[in-house]
Design a protein around this motif. Structure first.
Motif, PDB file in Angstrom:
ATOM      1  N   ASP A 138       0.850  -1.189   0.000  1.00 36.32           N
ATOM      2  CA  ASP A 138       0.000   0.000   0.000  1.00 36.32           C
ATOM      3  C   ASP A 138       0.887   1.241   0.000  1.00 36.32           C
ATOM      4  O   ASP A 138       2.075   1.167   0.294  1.00 36.32           O
ATOM      5  N   SER A 139       0.284   2.358  -0.352  1.00 34.93           N
ATOM      6  CA  SER A 139       0.981   3.633  -0.264  1.00 34.93           C
ATOM      7  C   SER A 139      -0.041   4.732  -0.070  1.00 34.93           C
ATOM      8  O   SER A 139      -1.232   4.551  -0.332  1.00 34.93           O
ATOM      9  N   ASP A 140       0.434   5.859   0.414  1.00 35.32           N
ATOM     10  CA  ASP A 140      -0.426   7.036   0.453  1.00 35.32           C
ATOM     11  C   ASP A 140       0.143   8.025  -0.547  1.00 35.32           C
ATOM     12  O   ASP A 140       1.334   8.277  -0.578  1.00 35.32           O
ATOM     13  N   TRP A 141      -0.685   8.520  -1.400  1.00 34.14           N
ATOM     14  CA  TRP A 141      -0.207   9.394  -2.466  1.00 34.14           C
ATOM     15  C   TRP A 141      -0.036  10.810  -1.941  1.00 34.14           C
ATOM     16  O   TRP A 141      -0.971  11.408  -1.420  1.00 34.14           O
ATOM     17  N   ALA A 142       1.192  11.324  -2.063  1.00 36.49           N
ATOM     18  CA  ALA A 142       1.533  12.699  -1.678  1.00 36.49           C
ATOM     19  C   ALA A 142       1.119  13.000  -0.243  1.00 36.49           C
ATOM     20  O   ALA A 142       0.622  14.078   0.060  1.00 36.49           O
ATOM     21  N   GLY A 143       1.343  12.050   0.643  1.00 36.76           N
ATOM     22  CA  GLY A 143       0.901  12.191   2.025  1.00 36.76           C
ATOM     23  C   GLY A 143       1.703  13.174   2.851  1.00 36.76           C
ATOM     24  O   GLY A 143       1.196  13.729   3.816  1.00 36.76           O
ATOM     25  N   ASP A 144       2.965  13.404   2.509  1.00 37.05           N
ATOM     26  CA  ASP A 144       3.785  14.352   3.249  1.00 37.05           C
ATOM     27  C   ASP A 144       3.479  15.753   2.736  1.00 37.05           C
ATOM     28  O   ASP A 144       3.751  16.076   1.584  1.00 37.05           O
ATOM     29  N   THR A 145       2.933  16.597   3.585  1.00 31.97           N
ATOM     30  CA  THR A 145       2.534  17.931   3.139  1.00 31.97           C
ATOM     31  C   THR A 145       3.721  18.858   2.909  1.00 31.97           C
ATOM     32  O   THR A 145       3.567  19.903   2.290  1.00 31.97           O
ATOM     33  N   ASP A 146       4.915  18.473   3.403  1.00 31.34           N
ATOM     34  CA  ASP A 146       6.091  19.324   3.200  1.00 31.34           C
ATOM     35  C   ASP A 146       6.701  19.148   1.817  1.00 31.34           C
ATOM     36  O   ASP A 146       6.994  20.118   1.132  1.00 31.34           O
ATOM     37  N   ASP A 147       6.919  17.901   1.388  1.00 29.76           N
ATOM     38  CA  ASP A 147       7.565  17.684   0.085  1.00 29.76           C
ATOM     39  C   ASP A 147       6.717  16.876  -0.891  1.00 29.76           C
ATOM     40  O   ASP A 147       7.150  16.565  -1.985  1.00 29.76           O
ATOM     41  N   ARG A 148       5.503  16.496  -0.488  1.00 34.29           N
ATOM     42  CA  ARG A 148       4.546  15.771  -1.331  1.00 34.29           C
ATOM     43  C   ARG A 148       5.040  14.415  -1.808  1.00 34.29           C
ATOM     44  O   ARG A 148       4.575  13.897  -2.809  1.00 34.29           O
ATOM     45  N   ARG A 149       5.950  13.820  -1.083  1.00 32.61           N
ATOM     46  CA  ARG A 149       6.344  12.452  -1.398  1.00 32.61           C
ATOM     47  C   ARG A 149       5.348  11.487  -0.772  1.00 32.61           C
ATOM     48  O   ARG A 149       4.760  11.758   0.266  1.00 32.61           O
ATOM     49  N   SER A 150       5.193  10.359  -1.402  1.00 29.95           N
ATOM     50  CA  SER A 150       4.289   9.323  -0.908  1.00 29.95           C
ATOM     51  C   SER A 150       5.043   8.410   0.048  1.00 29.95           C
ATOM     52  O   SER A 150       6.267   8.384   0.064  1.00 29.95           O
ATOM     53  N   THR A 151       4.302   7.649   0.803  1.00 30.36           N
ATOM     54  CA  THR A 151       4.886   6.694   1.740  1.00 30.36           C
ATOM     55  C   THR A 151       4.540   5.283   1.286  1.00 30.36           C
ATOM     56  O   THR A 151       3.389   4.971   1.038  1.00 30.36           O
ATOM     57  N   THR A 152       5.571   4.462   1.153  1.00 31.67           N
ATOM     58  CA  THR A 152       5.400   3.050   0.813  1.00 31.67           C
ATOM     59  C   THR A 152       5.244   2.259   2.097  1.00 31.67           C
ATOM     60  O   THR A 152       5.973   2.483   3.058  1.00 31.67           O
ATOM     61  N   SER A 153       4.316   1.335   2.099  1.00 29.79           N
ATOM     62  CA  SER A 153       4.131   0.440   3.234  1.00 29.79           C
ATOM     63  C   SER A 153       3.880  -0.962   2.713  1.00 29.79           C
ATOM     64  O   SER A 153       3.184  -1.128   1.716  1.00 29.79           O
ATOM     65  N   PHE A 154       4.478  -1.937   3.378  1.00 28.63           N
ATOM     66  CA  PHE A 154       4.136  -3.320   3.063  1.00 28.63           C
ATOM     67  C   PHE A 154       4.351  -4.189   4.279  1.00 28.63           C
ATOM     68  O   PHE A 154       5.081  -3.835   5.194  1.00 28.63           O
ATOM     69  N   VAL A 155       3.646  -5.289   4.272  1.00 29.56           N
ATOM     70  CA  VAL A 155       3.839  -6.327   5.278  1.00 29.56           C
ATOM     71  C   VAL A 155       3.824  -7.655   4.537  1.00 29.56           C
ATOM     72  O   VAL A 155       3.054  -7.844   3.597  1.00 29.56           O
ATOM     73  N   THR A 156       4.720  -8.543   4.929  1.00 30.06           N
ATOM     74  CA  THR A 156       4.725  -9.883   4.352  1.00 30.06           C
ATOM     75  C   THR A 156       4.417 -10.864   5.471  1.00 30.06           C
ATOM     76  O   THR A 156       4.832 -10.668   6.617  1.00 30.06           O
ATOM     77  N   THR A 157       3.664 -11.880   5.134  1.00 34.19           N
ATOM     78  CA  THR A 157       3.286 -12.879   6.127  1.00 34.19           C
ATOM     79  C   THR A 157       3.735 -14.258   5.664  1.00 34.19           C
ATOM     80  O   THR A 157       3.823 -14.531   4.472  1.00 34.19           O
ATOM     81  N   LEU A 158       4.012 -15.095   6.614  1.00 36.16           N
ATOM     82  CA  LEU A 158       4.263 -16.506   6.375  1.00 36.16           C
ATOM     83  C   LEU A 158       3.164 -17.223   7.118  1.00 36.16           C
ATOM     84  O   LEU A 158       3.138 -17.230   8.350  1.00 36.16           O
ATOM     85  N   GLY A 159       2.215 -17.753   6.373  1.00 38.17           N
ATOM     86  CA  GLY A 159       1.002 -18.247   6.996  1.00 38.17           C
ATOM     87  C   GLY A 159       0.168 -17.055   7.423  1.00 38.17           C
ATOM     88  O   GLY A 159      -0.072 -16.149   6.651  1.00 38.17           O
ATOM     89  N   SER A 160      -0.196 -17.018   8.681  1.00 42.36           N
ATOM     90  CA  SER A 160      -0.991 -15.898   9.177  1.00 42.36           C
ATOM     91  C   SER A 160      -0.179 -14.923  10.017  1.00 42.36           C
ATOM     92  O   SER A 160      -0.726 -13.990  10.575  1.00 42.36           O
ATOM     93  N   SER A 161       1.133 -15.130  10.087  1.00 40.08           N
ATOM     94  CA  SER A 161       1.971 -14.293  10.941  1.00 40.08           C
ATOM     95  C   SER A 161       2.827 -13.342  10.125  1.00 40.08           C
ATOM     96  O   SER A 161       3.480 -13.755   9.165  1.00 40.08           O
ATOM     97  N   PRO A 162       2.848 -12.072  10.499  1.00 39.33           N
ATOM     98  CA  PRO A 162       3.732 -11.132   9.813  1.00 39.33           C
ATOM     99  C   PRO A 162       5.191 -11.456  10.121  1.00 39.33           C
ATOM    100  O   PRO A 162       5.547 -11.725  11.265  1.00 39.33           O
ATOM    101  N   ILE A 163       6.023 -11.461   9.079  1.00 39.04           N
ATOM    102  CA  ILE A 163       7.439 -11.756   9.294  1.00 39.04           C
ATOM    103  C   ILE A 163       8.346 -10.598   8.888  1.00 39.04           C
ATOM    104  O   ILE A 163       9.470 -10.514   9.336  1.00 39.04           O
ATOM    105  N   SER A 164       7.869  -9.718   8.025  1.00 41.87           N
ATOM    106  CA  SER A 164       8.631  -8.510   7.712  1.00 41.87           C
ATOM    107  C   SER A 164       7.666  -7.411   7.312  1.00 41.87           C
ATOM    108  O   SER A 164       6.586  -7.676   6.797  1.00 41.87           O
TER     109      SER A 164
END
Length: 178
Positions: free
Chosen positions: A66-92
């Motif tokens: 997921d990401s938020d588009w232009a979420g930083d109001t200072d420089d308008r850069r977006s934020t990347t977010s991700f989570v990876t799971t192994l089974g039902s547990s987040p691992i990274s």
């Protein structure tokens, strides 16, 4: 959107964060908030007392991007977010500001999808080195139809996405491999 299921969040969707000034940084000292110690303690508690939340169930890798588009109001850069799971547990997981300004929400999501794909490739190799069998294709999920179409190359004019850096088009090559 008529059938969507809204979810409550700790802060309102209209909340916008800004960089702290130098004076505000001086008022809050890192020693008052031992972030690393608290996170380390929580990780210790998780592995020592609740192995069920750190142990995978079906052993299949999944990535959520997921990401938020232009979420930083200072420089308008977006934020990347991700989570990876192994089974039902987040691992990274990772959240970081994107290195360049995205010109659309599709481009911001595509950049996040690229980061998630690279993480999935690393984790897939790692799991296979531990003899954790993986299906032929792992699952990477995104909530942006434009980014999904761009990653598959379906119905997207290449001339309209030519400005997106090559490092992000890497995800196209991997779409059939994951």
């Amino acid at each position: 959107m008529a059938e969507c299921k809204p979810a409550s969040t700790p802060s309102g969707s209209d909340t916008h964060l800004q960089k702290a000034t130098d004076d505000e940084h001086e008022q809050v000292h890192v020693s008052k908030f031992p972030y690393r110690e608290i996170v380390g303690s929580l990780i210790y508690l998780m592995t020592a007392t609740r192995p069920d939340i750190s142990c995978p169930s079906d052993g299949v890798l999944r990535g959520y991007s997921d990401s938020d588009w232009a979420g930083d109001t200072d420089d308008r850069r977006s934020t990347t977010s991700f989570v990876t799971t192994l089974g039902s547990s987040p691992i990274s997981w990772k959240t970081r500001k994107q290195p360049s300004v995205a010109l659309s929400s599709c481009e911001a999501e595509y950049m996040a999808l690229s980061d998630t794909t690279r993480e999935m490739l690393y984790l897939r190799t790692f799991c296979l080195s531990l003899d954790l069998k993986q299906p032929e294709q792992n699952i990477v999920l995104s909530n942006n139809q434009g980014a999904i179409a761009l990653s598959k190359g379906h119905g997207v004019k290449l001339s309209r996405s030519k400005h997106i850096d090559i490092r992000y088009h890497f995800v196209r090559e991997q779409t059939t491999m994951l």
